[in-house]
Design an enzyme around this catalytic site. Structure first.
Site, PDB file in Angstrom:
ATOM      1  N   HIS A   1      36.339  49.732  45.886  1.00  0.00           N
ATOM      2  CA  HIS A   1      35.868  48.414  46.279  1.00  0.00           C
ATOM      3  C   HIS A   1      34.497  48.433  46.958  1.00  0.00           C
ATOM      4  CE1 HIS A   1      39.801  47.207  45.060  1.00  0.00           C
ATOM      5  NE2 HIS A   1      39.678  45.980  45.502  1.00  0.00           N
TER       6      HIS A   1
ATOM      7  N   ARG B   1      46.302  50.789  54.920  1.00  0.00           N
ATOM      8  CA  ARG B   1      46.122  49.700  53.934  1.00  0.00           C
ATOM      9  C   ARG B   1      44.717  49.738  53.334  1.00  0.00           C
ATOM     10  NH1 ARG B   1      47.955  43.271  54.227  1.00  0.00           N
ATOM     11  NH2 ARG B   1      46.941  42.682  52.273  1.00  0.00           N
TER      12      ARG B   1
ATOM     13  N   ASN C   1      41.554  49.663  49.031  1.00  0.00           N
ATOM     14  CA  ASN C   1      40.157  49.316  48.714  1.00  0.00           C
ATOM     15  C   ASN C   1      39.455  50.410  47.916  1.00  0.00           C
ATOM     16  OD1 ASN C   1      40.386  46.866  50.092  1.00  0.00           O
ATOM     17  ND2 ASN C   1      39.960  47.862  52.048  1.00  0.00           N
TER      18      ASN C   1
ATOM     19  N   LYS D   1      51.961  48.319  46.502  1.00  0.00           N
ATOM     20  CA  LYS D   1      51.272  47.477  47.488  1.00  0.00           C
ATOM     21  C   LYS D   1      52.207  47.139  48.644  1.00  0.00           C
ATOM     22  CE  LYS D   1      48.187  43.903  48.653  1.00  0.00           C
ATOM     23  NZ  LYS D   1      47.125  42.993  48.309  1.00  0.00           N
TER      24      LYS D   1
ATOM     25  N   HIS E   1      36.084  40.498  39.185  1.00  0.00           N
ATOM     26  CA  HIS E   1      36.334  41.450  40.273  1.00  0.00           C
ATOM     27  C   HIS E   1      36.891  42.790  39.756  1.00  0.00           C
ATOM     28  CE1 HIS E   1      37.551  42.820  44.241  1.00  0.00           C
ATOM     29  NE2 HIS E   1      38.791  42.961  43.813  1.00  0.00           N
TER      30      HIS E   1
HETATM   31  P1  NAD Z   1      41.253  33.037  39.559  1.00  0.00           P
HETATM   32  O1  NAD Z   1      42.311  32.544  40.444  1.00  0.00           O
HETATM   33  O2  NAD Z   1      39.942  32.348  39.595  1.00  0.00           O
HETATM   34  O3  NAD Z   1      41.800  33.048  38.067  1.00  0.00           O
HETATM   35  C1  NAD Z   1      40.945  33.462  37.038  1.00  0.00           C
HETATM   36  C2  NAD Z   1      40.826  32.425  35.916  1.00  0.00           C
HETATM   37  O4  NAD Z   1      42.023  32.439  35.148  1.00  0.00           O
HETATM   38  C3  NAD Z   1      40.656  30.982  36.392  1.00  0.00           C
HETATM   39  O5  NAD Z   1      39.758  30.332  35.539  1.00  0.00           O
HETATM   40  C4  NAD Z   1      42.048  30.383  36.207  1.00  0.00           C
HETATM   41  O6  NAD Z   1      42.011  28.988  35.953  1.00  0.00           O
HETATM   42  C5  NAD Z   1      42.543  31.133  35.017  1.00  0.00           C
HETATM   43  N1  NAD Z   1      44.006  31.269  34.949  1.00  0.00           N
HETATM   44  C6  NAD Z   1      44.817  31.730  35.922  1.00  0.00           C
HETATM   45  N2  NAD Z   1      46.049  31.890  35.461  1.00  0.00           N
HETATM   46  C7  NAD Z   1      46.037  31.475  34.172  1.00  0.00           C
HETATM   47  C8  NAD Z   1      47.009  31.408  33.149  1.00  0.00           C
HETATM   48  N3  NAD Z   1      48.255  31.879  33.328  1.00  0.00           N
HETATM   49  N4  NAD Z   1      46.647  30.902  31.960  1.00  0.00           N
HETATM   50  C9  NAD Z   1      45.364  30.473  31.745  1.00  0.00           C
HETATM   51  N5  NAD Z   1      44.386  30.562  32.646  1.00  0.00           N
HETATM   52  C10 NAD Z   1      44.726  31.063  33.860  1.00  0.00           C
HETATM   53  O7  NAD Z   1      40.926  34.601  39.817  1.00  0.00           O
HETATM   54  P2  NAD Z   1      41.808  35.907  40.052  1.00  0.00           P
HETATM   55  O8  NAD Z   1      41.129  36.974  39.318  1.00  0.00           O
HETATM   56  O9  NAD Z   1      43.251  35.675  39.812  1.00  0.00           O
HETATM   57  O10 NAD Z   1      41.632  36.140  41.614  1.00  0.00           O
HETATM   58  C11 NAD Z   1      40.383  36.419  42.182  1.00  0.00           C
HETATM   59  C12 NAD Z   1      40.445  36.006  43.627  1.00  0.00           C
HETATM   60  O11 NAD Z   1      41.454  36.750  44.296  1.00  0.00           O
HETATM   61  C13 NAD Z   1      39.148  36.255  44.384  1.00  0.00           C
HETATM   62  O12 NAD Z   1      38.828  35.110  45.140  1.00  0.00           O
HETATM   63  C14 NAD Z   1      39.493  37.406  45.317  1.00  0.00           C
HETATM   64  O13 NAD Z   1      38.773  37.359  46.526  1.00  0.00           O
HETATM   65  C15 NAD Z   1      40.955  37.182  45.549  1.00  0.00           C
HETATM   66  N6  NAD Z   1      41.709  38.375  45.934  1.00  0.00           N
HETATM   67  C16 NAD Z   1      42.500  38.284  47.016  1.00  0.00           C
HETATM   68  C17 NAD Z   1      43.248  39.362  47.405  1.00  0.00           C
HETATM   69  C18 NAD Z   1      44.175  39.251  48.560  1.00  0.00           C
HETATM   70  O14 NAD Z   1      44.749  40.250  48.992  1.00  0.00           O
HETATM   71  N7  NAD Z   1      44.394  38.058  49.070  1.00  0.00           N
HETATM   72  C19 NAD Z   1      43.191  40.563  46.684  1.00  0.00           C
HETATM   73  C20 NAD Z   1      42.372  40.624  45.557  1.00  0.00           C
HETATM   74  C21 NAD Z   1      41.625  39.516  45.184  1.00  0.00           C
HETATM   75  N1  GLY Z   2      43.464  43.711  48.173  1.00  0.00           N
HETATM   76  C1  GLY Z   2      43.530  44.590  49.281  1.00  0.00           C
HETATM   77  C2  GLY Z   2      44.562  44.206  50.290  1.00  0.00           C
HETATM   78  O1  GLY Z   2      45.344  43.313  50.095  1.00  0.00           O
HETATM   79  O2  GLY Z   2      44.616  44.814  51.307  1.00  0.00           O
END
Ligand code: NAD
Ligand code: GLY
Length: 370
Positions: A249, A242, A246, A228, A266
């Site tokens: 996706h 970049r 995706n 990444k 996701h």
């Molecule tokens: P999340 O942050 O909601 O975490 C998932 C669940 O796991 C939550 O219920 C959280 O409380 C729990 N959790 C997290 N860490 C834990 C731990 N160590 N122990 C116990 N429970 C824990 O979801 P996610 O899957 O981490 O992230 C999804 C989000 O990321 C989406 O909003 C998506 O749009 C975003 N995202 C952003 C990018 C980016 O480049 N910025 C890329 C991909 C996804």
């Molecule tokens: N998750 C895709 C990006 O960060 O570009």
């Protein structure tokens, strides 16, 4: 032994620290990049209960004065309303231009806290401490921050790079297994789009990864972050290469939306989407290695990820899903873009492929009701 991967973005570049036990050392590592002082430690309530005290203690030991701000866990908190609460928490904690924000949590926390950091006082420093596998390998790296609107996901946001990323695989011990497996779909994605040796390595270590063996997890996070980091360094604002991140996706987003964001995590939707992407690549004649489909399927199965999206009406559902792609925010000026594989390590962007092929690709991984 801790590893360090550098994301090379000139003066906005930063280290990604990776290693078992680094959470306790996070304050010192952040202190290498930010003068000690007041900081806002942002976590969802679940992560705060598991890891908040250790994180705050590490910050205090390094001379920081953290104020903890929490919000209810889950995607439904990634809103402007939560952002307002966090801006107010910044004010109450006395976070000035030279203060900092520390995101300790999954992608929801990182995206929200990063957006607060991008906007508070026109931009302050922030550090990412990812606690889900998905956040470690994807969302914590690369500087995409933001919140959702009822009209769609991530519609409000900013590019704002962290000052460092600190990934401690030991925190994954408390992560629900389903969340962990969803993160493995993104690891598989890097195996297909990045170095083909990483795909081969995953095939040899699939059982260890599925079981969460620490050595295998650490290696997978390191390879994923390095891949990444290369893409982000080459194209920070996603004007070109970049977009390869995706892969899967465009299909996956349609599946997530179709399920009202309630059926799939996701990564699960992306895994099914990657199957559809290989199918579309084959139909369009761009897939040069026909073994890729079976290799990808074998890893999805080993990671115990879903292989099909359940519907009662596959033929009409495929048409409906293809229509949803047009609403995907990755569509530019009404054009739909797919990242399709040619072979392991080589993907390409295809714009506006024939609708019949897209419908058939969706149809290829729809299953009966669960
Ligand atoms: P999340 O942050 O909601 O975490 C998932 C669940 O796991 C939550 O219920 C959280 O409380 C729990 N959790 C997290 N860490 C834990 C731990 N160590 N122990 C116990 N429970 C824990 O979801 P996610 O899957 O981490 O992230 C999804 C989000 O990321 C989406 O909003 C998506 O749009 C975003 N995202 C952003 C990018 C980016 O480049 N910025 C890329 C991909 C996804
Ligand atoms: N998750 C895709 C990006 O960060 O570009």
């Amino acid at each position: 032994m801790a590893r360090r991967i550098d994301l090379d973005l000139g003066e906005r570049g930063y280290p990604i620290h990776l290693g078992a036990g680094l959470l306790a050392d996070a304050g010192r590592l952040i202190g290498e990049r930010l003068a000690a002082g007041p900081c806002l430690l942002v976590s969802d309530a679940t992560v705060a209960a598991h890891h908040g005290a250790a994180c705050a203690a590490g910050l205090r030991a390094a001379g920081f004065a953290p104020t903890t701000a929490t919000f209810p866990a889950g995607e439904t908190s990634k809103t402007v309303a939560t952002a307002v609460e966090l801006w107010q928490a910044c004010a109450a904690a006395g976070i000035g231009r030279d203060g900092g924000i520390v995101a300790c949590g999954g992608g929801v926390t990182g995206d929200l806290a990063g957006f607060i950091a991008a906007t508070w006082m026109r931009g302050v420093a922030f550090a990412q401490i990812p606690t889900t596998l998905l956040a470690m390998v994807d969302s914590a790296v690369g500087g995409k921050t933001g919140v959702n609107l009822p009209a769609g996901k991530n519609l409000i946001g900013a590019f704002h790079q962290p000052i460092c990323v600190i990934a401690d695989p030991l925190v994954l011990a408390t992560l629900p297994p389903r969340e962990y497996r969803a993160g493995l779909a993104e690891v598989l994605k890097y195996g297909v789009i990045g170095d083909p040796a990483f795909l081969t390595w995953q095939e040899a270590h699939a059982a260890a990864l599925a079981a969460g063996e620490p050595g295998a997890v650490e290696r997978a996070v390191a390879e994923s972050c390095a891949t990444k980091a290369r893409y982000v360094a080459a194209d920070e604002r996603e004007d070109g290469v970049r977009a390869h991140l995706n892969y899967g996706h465009t299909f996956g987003h349609a599946l997530e939306a179709e399920g009202g964001y309630a059926i799939w995590l996701h990564g699960e939707a992306i895994g099914i989407g990657m199957r559809m992407a290989v199918d579309l690549a084959r139909r369009l004649g761009v897939l040069t290695d026909p073994t890729l489909a079976a290799r990808q399927d074998a890893l999805l199965a080993a990671y115990r990820l879903p292989m099909t999206h359940p519907v009662t009406d596959p033929d009409t559902a495929a048409v409906r899903l293809a229509g949803r792609c047009r609403q995907d925010k990755k569509a530019r000026a009404g054009r739909v873009r797919f990242i399709l594989p040619r072979r392991a390590g080589e993907v390409m962007m295809v714009t506006d492929p024939p609708t019949e092929a897209v419908v058939a690709a969706f149809r290829s991984a729809l299953g009966g009701p669960r």
